[in-house]
Design an enzyme around this catalytic site. Structure first.
Site, PDB file in Angstrom:
ATOM      1  N   CYS A   1     -41.777   6.836 -21.192  1.00 26.21           N
ATOM      2  CA  CYS A   1     -41.502   5.750 -21.915  1.00 26.21           C
ATOM      3  C   CYS A   1     -42.327   5.414 -23.124  1.00 26.21           C
ATOM      4  CB  CYS A   1     -41.646   4.494 -21.120  1.00 26.21           C
ATOM      5  SG  CYS A   1     -41.209   2.811 -21.977  1.00 26.21           S
TER       6      CYS A   1
ATOM      7  N   GLU B   1     -35.229   6.634 -25.512  1.00 26.95           N
ATOM      8  CA  GLU B   1     -35.487   7.937 -25.228  1.00 26.95           C
ATOM      9  C   GLU B   1     -35.023   8.758 -25.963  1.00 26.95           C
ATOM     10  OE1 GLU B   1     -37.600   9.950 -23.750  1.00 26.95           O
ATOM     11  OE2 GLU B   1     -37.680   8.408 -21.862  1.00 26.95           O
TER      12      GLU B   1
END
Length: 230
Positions: free
Chosen positions: A2, A107
């Site tokens: 992340c 992402e």
């Protein structure tokens, strides 16, 4: 992993997740953030002495309490598989656990057309706020408070775009995660109680890929606008 996340909802919407009682914590009016990057200053939540929750701020890139200089390795994520063993995370996992408020993250996938990175905005239904499970530290040598987000192997639906995902903890387990009296042997089981299965995502523009353009933050509402896919 992340590597970017968002916190664009009003603080009043986010702070309902926590038992924050200090006027400065309840009455915050943080500017919306659409492209939070590692090393940025971010708010995070810890246990308070009175059984409620406490708001802190720190650098999103963990600096262990024993470090004599800023870490050169990647420290903005901690893999759940080894979070309780390496020196960089072990002590924080035992006694300095936190929650990091957010309402989305990014992402990336590789475009087959040009080999460049295509970003996806990931969020809960209705863009509801949530908390990443995290660790924090205070380093007195450098006078730095910092935090990191714990990640795990991805499951559906995120495994369609990436093999890892941040842990978004079920609110029912917030107190057990933050409580220093929780037995160490229970902590990974607590982390298994996530809310990741309901996630949604769509493609956004590549402007997200650069946290700053011409030394100015690339951080505005356009970052989360979906783009049409051909």
């Amino acid at each position: 992993m992340c590597g970017r996340y968002t916190r664009y909802l009003s603080w009043s919407e986010i702070h309902r997740l926590y038992r924050l009682t200090a006027p400065a914590e309840v009455g915050r009016n943080d500017a919306p953030r659409y492209n939070i990057a590692p090393t940025d200053e971010v708010p995070f939540i810890t246990a308070a002495h009175d059984g409620n929750h406490r708001l802190r701020t720190g650098r999103w890139w963990l600096v262990p309490f024993w470090a004599k200089e800023m870490p050169k390795g990647t420290m903005f994520n901690a893999r759940i598989e080894g979070v309780d063993t390496p020196p960089a995370f072990r002590d924080a996992f035992k006694s300095k656990r936190c929650l990091i408020p957010a309402d989305g993250y990014y992402e990336w996938t590789i475009s087959p057309a040009d080999g460049k990175k295509d970003p996806w905005h990931v969020f809960q239904p209705g863009h509801a706020p949530f908390s990443f499970a995290g660790l924090w530290a205070y380093n007195s040598n450098l006078d730095v408070t910092s935090c990191t987000i714990i990640t795990e192997p991805s499951a559906a639906p995120i495994n369609q775009i990436h093999d890892r995902q941040p842990i978004m903890l079920d609110p029912a387990y917030y107190d057990a995660w933050l409580d220093n009296n929780t037995p160490a042997g229970d902590l990974k089981d607590i982390l298994s109680h996530d809310i990741d299965g309901s996630l949604q995502f769509y493609r956004v523009g590549r402007e997200v890929n650069a946290a700053a353009i011409n030394k100015q933050p690339n951080d505005n509402a356009g970052m989360i606008e979906p783009i049409a896919l051909l």
